[in-house]
Scaffold this motif. Structure first.
Motif, short mmCIF file in Angstrom:
data_model
loop_
_atom_site.label_atom_id
_atom_site.label_comp_id
_atom_site.label_asym_id
_atom_site.label_seq_id
_atom_site.Cartn_x
_atom_site.Cartn_y
_atom_site.Cartn_z
N ASP A 164 -13.54 -6.75 -2.68
CA ASP A 164 -13.44 -6.24 -3.97
C ASP A 164 -12.57 -5.00 -3.88
N TRP A 165 -11.30 -4.93 -4.18
CA TRP A 165 -10.62 -3.67 -4.04
C TRP A 165 -9.56 -3.48 -5.26
N ASP A 166 -9.56 -2.26 -5.62
CA ASP A 166 -8.73 -1.77 -6.74
C ASP A 166 -8.87 -2.89 -7.86
N GLY A 167 -9.96 -3.49 -8.11
CA GLY A 167 -9.94 -4.45 -8.97
C GLY A 167 -9.75 -5.95 -8.57
N PHE A 168 -9.27 -6.10 -7.74
CA PHE A 168 -8.89 -7.17 -7.17
C PHE A 168 -9.95 -8.03 -6.12
N ASN A 169 -9.93 -9.27 -5.91
CA ASN A 169 -11.06 -9.74 -4.63
C ASN A 169 -9.76 -10.25 -3.81
N PHE A 170 -9.80 -9.80 -2.49
CA PHE A 170 -8.58 -10.18 -1.70
C PHE A 170 -8.54 -11.68 -1.48
N ILE A 171 -9.75 -12.14 -1.22
CA ILE A 171 -9.74 -13.61 -0.85
C ILE A 171 -9.23 -14.34 -1.89
N TRP A 221 0.84 -1.20 -0.22
CA TRP A 221 -0.02 0.00 0.04
C TRP A 221 0.97 1.14 -0.04
N GLY A 222 0.72 2.03 -1.07
CA GLY A 222 1.66 3.11 -1.11
C GLY A 222 1.73 4.05 -2.15
N SER A 223 2.76 5.07 -2.16
CA SER A 223 2.74 5.95 -3.38
C SER A 223 3.59 5.10 -4.60
N ASP A 224 3.48 5.61 -5.87
CA ASP A 224 4.07 4.97 -6.65
C ASP A 224 5.56 4.95 -6.43
N ASN A 225 5.91 5.89 -5.76
CA ASN A 225 7.65 5.92 -5.52
C ASN A 225 7.90 4.89 -4.48
N THR A 226 7.12 4.79 -3.50
CA THR A 226 7.11 3.66 -2.59
C THR A 226 7.13 2.20 -3.25
N ILE A 227 6.22 2.05 -4.13
CA ILE A 227 6.09 0.86 -4.76
C ILE A 227 7.33 0.35 -5.82
N SER A 228 7.51 1.41 -6.38
CA SER A 228 8.83 1.29 -7.24
C SER A 228 9.93 0.98 -6.29
N ALA A 229 10.34 1.72 -5.36
CA ALA A 229 11.44 1.32 -4.44
C ALA A 229 11.42 0.03 -4.14
N ILE A 230 10.21 -0.51 -3.59
CA ILE A 230 10.06 -1.73 -2.98
C ILE A 230 10.23 -2.90 -4.01
N PHE A 288 -1.27 -1.32 -4.21
CA PHE A 288 -2.51 -0.48 -3.89
C PHE A 288 -1.75 1.00 -4.09
N ALA A 289 -1.71 1.22 -5.41
CA ALA A 289 -0.92 2.61 -5.39
C ALA A 289 -1.76 3.78 -5.08
N ASP A 290 -1.17 5.02 -5.22
CA ASP A 290 -1.86 6.25 -5.11
C ASP A 290 -2.84 6.34 -6.01
N ARG A 291 -4.07 6.86 -5.65
CA ARG A 291 -5.31 6.90 -6.75
C ARG A 291 -5.92 8.07 -6.12
N TYR A 292 -6.84 8.34 -7.12
CA TYR A 292 -8.01 9.43 -6.52
C TYR A 292 -9.52 8.84 -6.94
N SER A 293 -10.23 9.69 -6.36
CA SER A 293 -11.68 9.13 -6.83
C SER A 293 -12.59 10.37 -7.18
N ILE A 294 -13.76 10.09 -7.57
CA ILE A 294 -14.68 11.32 -8.35
C ILE A 294 -16.18 10.85 -7.93
N SER A 295 -16.95 11.84 -8.10
CA SER A 295 -18.31 11.71 -7.90
C SER A 295 -19.12 11.97 -9.13
N VAL A 296 -19.96 11.45 -9.49
CA VAL A 296 -20.73 11.70 -10.60
C VAL A 296 -22.30 11.85 -10.19
N ILE A 297 -23.12 12.89 -10.69
CA ILE A 297 -24.46 12.87 -10.35
C ILE A 297 -25.26 13.46 -11.61
N ASN A 298 -26.27 12.83 -11.55
CA ASN A 298 -27.30 12.76 -12.63
C ASN A 298 -28.23 13.88 -12.39
#
Lengths: 403, 354
Positions: free
Chosen positions: A386-393, A176-185, A199-209
């Motif tokens: 279900d997270w970031d497109g994966f299912n954990f289990i 879990w971390g920023s793009d930099n952390t991930i590439s360092a690891i 699970f890289a750094d991401r952002y989210s949006i809202s959509v209203i009809n």
């Protein structure tokens, strides 16, 4: 005790020497086994007993998440004849932005039948202290002695050697971390058969009809703003699933859009106590966005409690972020126009006024690259299997084919 | 009125209420200057819908956050006019970058000189610096430490550095300095944390043969490093006074963005004072101006910055105004207390896996 691993009172091992790894026992268990379920229920019960639990929204959420009702739902989703066992040893490298992140990562690790090494953030928070003391307490129950043996909470300041050695032996590495952390690891190899979830750094949006928004009565509009408040203002708008952009879809109607912000402002006024540092960060972020972006217009400051602005002539959302209640608006004629804004970095779209079928069509027709979750406004910050497109289990277990 | 007209005035001679007129007009003029010369500054004003010419009160003029100078190069001069670049220490991340032209740089020195004469008198005094001798590798770019040592050095002579290369007290040098100069006033300068470290803690009195009682100590640079010691300014002074018998001890407060117009601690009230070159507001969470004895975010205003838009800044510090025009010293202006940085709430960003 420099040079030796030290047991902290809360049951966390502060790593100084890597020989601790010799003690690690790895066992593969069946997924969703009864001991683990009981353990998680006990965790929920212990959280409930905490006196000041309601001062910590993230702990309250964890408590409900670990409750009987929620776990039953989770297990129900998992009724399958397939035999599944944990992959073995999971190395969790956890993030500091959400205090309960390491607990959820750990919980998914045990639910899917694994032994775990959980590297928790060094940052000290009250939430962390409470959780660790509870975990220590339950892990000392006799019935969980095996869980105690197979799971290790560790802490160390960036030390490549430790990360490298644990990476060598783990079956799954979760970062879990920023793009930099991930590439360092990522410099540190894992075994050929091991897998990695990032699970890289991401952002989210809202959509209203907007058309459907207009149909709401005053009270329902306020309720929607209240739900949006939870998504947008919890976690200081710093979680990956916090919305930064709000897309109004339909015939542009500024009056009703402004009424939404007025409602939100009213709620923020009632519910939030900002610290000076929040205000400083928020104002600074706004000024920095003004200097660095050519696409921001019509800034409105509802005192310092809510900032809104419009985004013009760009489809690139990667360099603009809000802090502590700063939202950037975009007006669209129809949902399909959203496609051009969606990059792989976009995680959650919380929505109002769309049918699931419409969203499904939008995703499929446009071959959507990003957005792994569409959830109703108000549930953006929920933690799901279900997270970031994966299912954990699924991802943390292996199927044993049996014919 | 211009800043030049204020250079030789008594620095604490004007009431904020009376002098608001000149001060406000000058700041307004400087704001307009930056708005015409610095694109980024203009952009901020336009987006936040500030129309400078229409603003009637000092408190309504726009301020920008200090940390903007960390992320952006804000200048109101063309590059060939730059004579100096100041850099903050950057201990908490990126350093601030301040670009000076000759005019701005000279005004800084003149204003600082006027403020310092209040403490040191008109003549240059022998100067002991609680630091190592900084190596001048690059004469255009100055970090905060070198800038401060350099800036204050012009008020001293026979500059002597207390510390050797290994950051240890050089007793031989110190004794030589004291032997020559300690019978008359002399000037001691250092960062607060270094003064604490070397004067209060490590200095061994048995190894010095002279006394410090004629010393005038000026120190600044914040209490951040001393925070865990729970040492306040009064206690700090008391301990130095007890150990070295130095009576005249002055703490100063200021921003690298407003170098020159520093705020000096007053020996009568114990608080920092604004001068005719500076002003302060304390802001609440909606940026409303707070009255005295109320804690809030510190906004600092200085007449000096003309080559970069640092004249009106929202700091990250928390402070409180303690009074105005009624300090027992007779100094006019506001006096205030600084509590240090706004408390860092938990950092929440995916960026900090630690």
């Amino acid at each position: 005790m420099e040079g030796q691993n030290r047991q902290k009172s809360e049951g966390v091992v502060i790593l100084y020497k890597i020989d601790f790894l010799k003690k690690i026992k790895v066992k593969n268990y069946i997924i969703l086994n009864a001991t683990v379920i009981n353990f998680i229920l006990d965790l929920s019960n212990e959280l409930k007993k905490q006196k000041k639990i309601y001062s910590y929204p993230e702990l309250v959420y964890l408590m409900f998440w670990c409750s009987d009702k929620n776990l039953k739902n989770l297990i129900k989703d998992y009724k399958t004849d397939k035999l599944r066992l944990g992959r073995g040893l999971v190395f969790h490298i956890c993030a500091a932005n959400v205090s309960t992140n390491f607990v959820f990562s750990f919980i998914f690790g045990i639910l899917s039948g694994n032994s775990n090494i959980i590297k928790i953030p060094t940052k000290e928070t009250k939430e962390k202290k409470i959780i660790l003391s509870i975990l220590k307490k339950i892990l000392n129950f006799k019935k969980y002695s095996e869980l105690k043996k197979n799971n290790h909470f560790i802490q160390y300041n960036n030390n490549d050697k430790f990360t490298q050695e644990i990476s060598k032996i783990c079956d799954v590495r979760i970062i879990w971390g920023s793009d930099n952390t991930i590439s360092a690891i990522r410099k540190f190899e894992i075994q050929p058969r091991s897998i990695e979830l990032t699970f890289a750094d991401r952002y989210s949006i809202s959509v209203i009809n907007l058309d459907n928004f207009l149909k709401l009565n005053k009270k329902k509009k306020l309720m929607l703003a209240n739900k949006f408040f939870y998504d947008g203002y919890s976690m200081e708008q710093m979680a990956c699933n916090s919305p930064h952009f709000i897309f109004w879809v339909g015939k542009k109607n500024l009056d009703s859009i402004n009424s939404f912000w007025d409602d939100l402002f009213y709620i923020v006024n009632k519910k939030i106590i900002f610290e000076n540092i929040h205000i400083l960060k928020k104002y600074t972020n706004l000024i920095k966005n003004i200097i660095s972006s050519e696409h921001i217009k019509n800034i409105r400051m509802y005192s310092n409690f809510l900032y809104t602005a419009e985004l013009h002539n760009t489809k690139n959302l990667n360099n603009i972020r809000g802090v502590n209640g700063t939202f950037f608006q975009v007006y669209l004629n129809n949902l399909s126009e959203l496609e051009k804004f969606v990059s792989k970095k976009c995680q959650t779209a919380s929505y109002f006024g769309f049918k699931k079928e419409e969203i499904k069509n939008f995703v499929v027709k446009n071959h959507l690259k990003g957005i792994d979750r569409f959830v109703p406004i108000g549930s953006a910050l929920e933690m799901e299997s279900d997270w970031d497109g994966f299912n954990f289990i699924d991802s943390l277990s292996r199927i044993v084919t049996l014919k | 009125m211009k800043i030049e007209d204020l250079i030789n005035l008594e620095p604490y001679s004007k009431k904020k209420n009376d002098n608001n007129y000149y001060f406000f007009n000058l700041i307004k003029k400087i704001s307009l200057l930056h708005s015409s010369k610095c694109k980024s500054y203009k952009k901020i004003l336009d987006h936040l819908k500030f129309n400078i010419t229409k603003i009637q009160e000092l408190k309504n003029l726009p301020f920008i956050p200090a940390s903007v100078f960390k992320d952006f190069d804000l200048k109101s001069i063309s590059d060939e006019k730059i004579v100096k670049k100041l850099m903050s220490s950057g201990t908490s991340g990126k350093p601030s970058k301040i670009y000076l032209d000759r005019y701005n740089s000279i005004n800084q020195i003149k204003v600082l000189k006027n403020l310092m004469q209040n403490i040191l008198g008109k003549n240059r005094l022998p100067m002991l610096i609680i630091d190592q001798n900084p190596k001048m590798e690059n004469r255009i770019s100055f970090n905060a430490k070198i800038a401060a040592i350099n800036g204050f050095s012009i008020f001293g002579r026979d500059h002597t550095y207390l510390l050797n290369k290994n950051n240890k007290i050089n007793y031989k040098t110190l004794n030589n300095f004291l032997q020559k100069f300690s019978n008359k006033n002399f000037f001691i300068f250092g960062f607060t944390s270094l003064v604490y470290e070397h004067f209060i803690r490590s200095l061994n009195k048995k190894k010095i043969n002279f006394n410090f009682k004629n010393g005038i100590l000026l120190h600044g640079g914040g209490w951040k490093k001393l925070e865990r010691l729970k040492l306040d300014s009064k206690e700090f002074n008391k301990r130095i006074n007890k150990k070295l018998r130095i009576k005249k001890i002055y703490n100063y407060y200021g921003l690298i963005e407003q170098t020159g117009s520093i705020f000096l601690e007053c020996e009568y009230c114990g608080y920092f004072h604004t001068s005719i070159y500076s002003d302060i507001f304390i802001r609440g969470k909606n940026f409303e101006v707070l009255n005295k004895n109320r804690k809030g975010i510190v906004q600092l205003i200085s007449l000096l910055p003309t080559s970069y838009p640092g004249h009106n800044i929202l700091t990250e510090d928390i402070g409180e105004i303690k009074g105005e025009d009624d300090c027992p010293s007779g100094k006019k202006g506001k006096y205030f207390k600084i509590y240090g940085r706004a408390k860092q709430a938990e950092i929440r960003g995916c960026s900090d896996t630690l």
